[in-house]
Design an enzyme around this catalytic site. Structure first.
Site, PDB file in Angstrom:
ATOM      1  CG  HIS A  56      -2.760   2.789  -9.678  1.00 53.32           C
ATOM      2  ND1 HIS A  56      -4.074   2.594  -9.364  1.00 53.32           N
ATOM      3  CD2 HIS A  56      -2.199   3.420  -8.612  1.00 53.32           C
ATOM      4  CE1 HIS A  56      -4.301   3.092  -8.160  1.00 53.32           C
ATOM      5  NE2 HIS A  56      -3.183   3.593  -7.679  1.00 53.32           N
ATOM      6  CG  ASP A 114       4.132   5.300  -4.554  1.00 50.92           C
ATOM      7  OD1 ASP A 114       4.115   6.238  -3.754  1.00 50.92           O
ATOM      8  OD2 ASP A 114       3.398   4.304  -4.461  1.00 50.92           O
ATOM      9  CG  HIS A 146      -2.027   0.947   1.226  1.00 46.34           C
ATOM     10  ND1 HIS A 146      -2.285   1.808   0.196  1.00 46.34           N
ATOM     11  CD2 HIS A 146      -2.982   1.213   2.161  1.00 46.34           C
ATOM     12  CE1 HIS A 146      -3.324   2.562   0.481  1.00 46.34           C
ATOM     13  NE2 HIS A 146      -3.773   2.231   1.678  1.00 46.34           N
TER      14      HIS A 146
HETATM   15  N1  ACO Z   1       6.465  -3.465 -14.413  1.00 48.09           N
HETATM   16  C1  ACO Z   1       6.394  -4.412 -15.373  1.00 48.09           C
HETATM   17  N2  ACO Z   1       5.273  -5.058 -15.711  1.00 48.09           N
HETATM   18  C2  ACO Z   1       4.167  -4.743 -15.044  1.00 48.09           C
HETATM   19  C3  ACO Z   1       4.147  -3.751 -14.028  1.00 48.09           C
HETATM   20  C4  ACO Z   1       5.359  -3.104 -13.735  1.00 48.09           C
HETATM   21  N3  ACO Z   1       5.412  -2.162 -12.800  1.00 48.09           N
HETATM   22  N4  ACO Z   1       2.896  -3.640 -13.539  1.00 48.09           N
HETATM   23  C5  ACO Z   1       2.154  -4.518 -14.218  1.00 48.09           C
HETATM   24  N5  ACO Z   1       2.912  -5.190 -15.131  1.00 48.09           N
HETATM   25  C6  ACO Z   1       2.471  -6.181 -16.106  1.00 48.09           C
HETATM   26  C7  ACO Z   1       2.223  -7.531 -15.446  1.00 48.09           C
HETATM   27  O1  ACO Z   1       3.380  -8.343 -15.497  1.00 48.09           O
HETATM   28  C8  ACO Z   1       1.103  -8.054 -16.295  1.00 48.09           C
HETATM   29  O2  ACO Z   1       1.664  -8.503 -17.511  1.00 48.09           O
HETATM   30  P1  ACO Z   1       1.098  -9.848 -18.207  1.00 48.09           P
HETATM   31  O3  ACO Z   1      -0.307  -9.508 -18.606  1.00 48.09           O
HETATM   32  O4  ACO Z   1       2.028 -10.106 -19.339  1.00 48.09           O
HETATM   33  O5  ACO Z   1       1.153 -10.912 -17.143  1.00 48.09           O
HETATM   34  C9  ACO Z   1       0.268  -6.833 -16.622  1.00 48.09           C
HETATM   35  O6  ACO Z   1       1.195  -5.745 -16.596  1.00 48.09           O
HETATM   36  C10 ACO Z   1      -0.864  -6.575 -15.648  1.00 48.09           C
HETATM   37  O7  ACO Z   1      -0.303  -6.526 -14.324  1.00 48.09           O
HETATM   38  P2  ACO Z   1      -1.091  -6.882 -12.989  1.00 48.09           P
HETATM   39  O8  ACO Z   1      -0.084  -7.255 -11.952  1.00 48.09           O
HETATM   40  O9  ACO Z   1      -2.188  -7.871 -13.295  1.00 48.09           O
HETATM   41  O10 ACO Z   1      -1.776  -5.499 -12.649  1.00 48.09           O
HETATM   42  P3  ACO Z   1      -2.422  -5.121 -11.264  1.00 48.09           P
HETATM   43  O11 ACO Z   1      -3.464  -4.136 -11.566  1.00 48.09           O
HETATM   44  O12 ACO Z   1      -2.807  -6.329 -10.485  1.00 48.09           O
HETATM   45  O13 ACO Z   1      -1.181  -4.476 -10.490  1.00 48.09           O
HETATM   46  C11 ACO Z   1       0.283  -2.973  -9.481  1.00 48.09           C
HETATM   47  C12 ACO Z   1      -1.070  -3.157 -10.181  1.00 48.09           C
HETATM   48  C13 ACO Z   1       0.390  -3.928  -8.262  1.00 48.09           C
HETATM   49  C14 ACO Z   1       0.380  -1.538  -8.960  1.00 48.09           C
HETATM   50  C15 ACO Z   1       1.416  -3.271 -10.484  1.00 48.09           C
HETATM   51  O14 ACO Z   1       1.303  -2.449 -11.619  1.00 48.09           O
HETATM   52  C16 ACO Z   1       2.805  -3.144  -9.855  1.00 48.09           C
HETATM   53  O15 ACO Z   1       3.277  -4.096  -9.241  1.00 48.09           O
HETATM   54  N6  ACO Z   1       3.463  -1.967 -10.016  1.00 48.09           N
HETATM   55  C17 ACO Z   1       4.752  -1.726  -9.424  1.00 48.09           C
HETATM   56  C18 ACO Z   1       4.591  -1.396  -7.933  1.00 48.09           C
HETATM   57  C19 ACO Z   1       4.060  -0.006  -7.700  1.00 48.09           C
HETATM   58  O16 ACO Z   1       4.532   0.968  -8.288  1.00 48.09           O
HETATM   59  N7  ACO Z   1       3.073   0.089  -6.808  1.00 48.09           N
HETATM   60  C20 ACO Z   1       2.500   1.406  -6.415  1.00 48.09           C
HETATM   61  C21 ACO Z   1       1.082   1.523  -6.829  1.00 48.09           C
HETATM   62  S1  ACO Z   1       0.482   3.150  -6.414  1.00 48.09           S
HETATM   63  C22 ACO Z   1       0.049   3.052  -4.779  1.00 48.09           C
HETATM   64  O17 ACO Z   1      -0.228   2.009  -4.256  1.00 48.09           O
HETATM   65  C23 ACO Z   1       0.009   4.281  -3.924  1.00 48.09           C
END
Ligand code: ACO
Length: 429
Positions: free
Chosen positions: A306, A362, A267
């Site tokens: 996100h 972030d 989070h």
């Molecule tokens: N880098 C590379 N690939 C990514 C990233 C990333 N940051 N985020 C998502 N993807 C890819 C996944 O591998 C997936 O690819 P696929 O379809 O080939 O398997 C696709 O994009 C969808 O990703 P999900 O994980 O299903 O997306 P979800 O909505 O569940 O995740 C999340 C969102 C957790 C924020 C994710 O984008 C992530 O891990 N980002 C990096 C961490 C981050 O910056 N978090 C802060 C969020 S803002 C906040 O909380 C205040």
């Protein structure tokens, strides 16, 4: 077009018409669908509530596809540009912008309540020398419930109002003292001649000078970051505040639960991960190899993507600008160049474009916080101070909503049944 959903239960052949209101059906209506008269009704299985609305709310609107964020209908860009954190806090709490008189009274009240009881100071001093500031903040906000036992009277509007003022007012004091504690520095009392955010900086960084005079560009940047974090509708911590608050406990206990939720790395902690990532990449020439690693699935580009925003997170744009303003004062962070280049490459790369991965809030905030010389443990404390009006606005909505009930989800039971208990004396003989 009829706003209803027809469901045919193939177990019984019975059809049900469920009304659709605001794009939702009522889970209780599903409960009327039964295989047999005595059987439990149909329920939905939704870990993480990814497709379940738990409340009606008029606080914050998000359209993740279009990258829109509005507090009480006002776009975040306009609030960040032209408002200030206390005015935004008023807006979130009261639902509309204050008149001049309301604003002045609000600022006076918040300023007046920045001090905490001396015993709060003593118990905070009792934490271990290296206590994590989020743990200290969570515990001290929870402990305020013992200083204000009247806060349990949540059905009284005046009473709710004073607790809201106290909590917004005291959060920077508790946050700053948590920071000073780990540094072994004396706690600094509030300076009520200063603005909310300038006073916070004073309590964080003042040493022997009689008055701490922060650069206005730094005050503005931090104030803007507070605005950007002030609410984000039903996220994990808001849901924690509502869930705990639904038991009708006092707001200090409920907000303390929200702080606990925010503490978790899924989070509030991603900006710290961004910094670690940028440091690991080290130089611009290493970026292509890093991007390849991300595309091969070996790692994630932290600060990108996100759950809700499938477009540029509107907060990220504003933070990027504020980062540039801060570096004018503090000198540039060498990691900024890497961040800018990383963003440029990622926004053009098919992997990220196809998956609609854009910078989130972030991506740049950690760089700003580092320029302020905050250690990473403090990043989430800053988030918590900004989020407090949002938590309280959600809590106020909850306790005044006649439709709300104590949060109590169902489960799908997967354990054993009707075993016979043998006393230990017989089992072990
Ligand atoms: N880098 C590379 N690939 C990514 C990233 C990333 N940051 N985020 C998502 N993807 C890819 C996944 O591998 C997936 O690819 P696929 O379809 O080939 O398997 C696709 O994009 C969808 O990703 P999900 O994980 O299903 O997306 P979800 O909505 O569940 O995740 C999340 C969102 C957790 C924020 C994710 O984008 C992530 O891990 N980002 C990096 C961490 C981050 O910056 N978090 C802060 C969020 S803002 C906040 O909380 C205040």
């Amino acid at each position: 077009m009829t706003d209803s959903l027809t469901i045919r239960d193939n177990r019984t052949g019975v059809e049900y018409d469920l009304p659709i209101t605001d794009g939702t059906i009522r889970a209780a209506d599903l409960g009327k669908i039964k295989a047999e008269d005595e059987a439990p009704g149909l329920a939905v299985y939704d870990p993480g509530f990814v497709n379940t609305a738990s409340c009606r709310s008029a606080v914050t609107y998000i359209d993740g596809d279009k990258g829109i964020l509005e507090y009480r209908g006002y776009p975040i860009e306009q609030l960040a540009e032209s408002s200030n954190f206390l005015e935004v806090a008023y807006l979130l709490i009261h639902g509309e912008l204050p008149s001049q008189a309301e604003h002045d009274e609000w600022v006076h009240q918040i300023t007046y309540h920045t001090f905490v009881h001396e015993n709060v100071k003593s118990f905070m001093q009792g934490f271990r020398y290296d206590a994590h500031p989020m743990g200290m903040l969570m515990a001290s906000v929870g402990a305020l419930s013992t200083f204000y036992p009247d806060a349990r009277n949540i059905h009284d509007a005046d009473n709710r109002n004073i607790q809201v003022i106290r909590m917004i007012a005291k959060m920077p004091t508790l946050g700053a003292w948590s920071f000073r504690h780990a540094q072994g520095k004396p706690y600094v009392y509030p300076d009520n001649d200063l603005s909310y955010t300038a006073n916070f900086l004073s309590m964080l960084f003042k040493m022997s000078e009689s008055k701490f005079d922060a650069d206005p560009r730094l005050v503005k940047a931090l104030d803007t970051l507070f605005i950007l974090h002030a609410d984000h509708e039903q996220n994990c911590s808001a849901n924690a505040v509502r869930s705990v608050g639904s038991s009708q406990v006092d707001p200090y206990s409920a907000v303390s639960a929200g702080i606990g939720a925010l503490f978790g790395p899924l989070h509030g902690g991603a900006n710290e991960a961004v910094l670690r990532m940028l440091k690991r990449i080290g130089t611009k020439s290493e970026i292509p190899a890093f991007i390849e690693g991300v595309k091969n699935g070996n790692e994630r580009l932290m600060g990108f993507g996100h759950r809700v925003y499938k477009n540029y997170d509107p907060r990220a744009k504003i933070i990027k600008q504020q980062a540039l303003n801060v570096f004018e004062v503090t000198g540039t962070n060498p990691l900024l160049e890497i961040a800018l280049e990383l963003e440029k490459i990622a926004l053009e790369d098919e992997y990220f474009v196809k998956r609609r991965l854009y910078p989130n809030v972030d991506f740049y905030s950690g760089l700003i916080y580092e320029a302020f010389q905050f250690p990473p443990e403090m990043f989430t404390v800053l988030f918590a101070i900004g989020r407090t009006p949002g938590w309280l606005a959600q809590w106020l909505e909850l306790v005044q909503d006649p439709e709300q009930k104590i949060a109590r989800p169902k489960q799908i039971y997967t354990g054993a049944r009707t075993l016979d208990f043998t006393p230990a004396s017989q089992r072990w003989s």
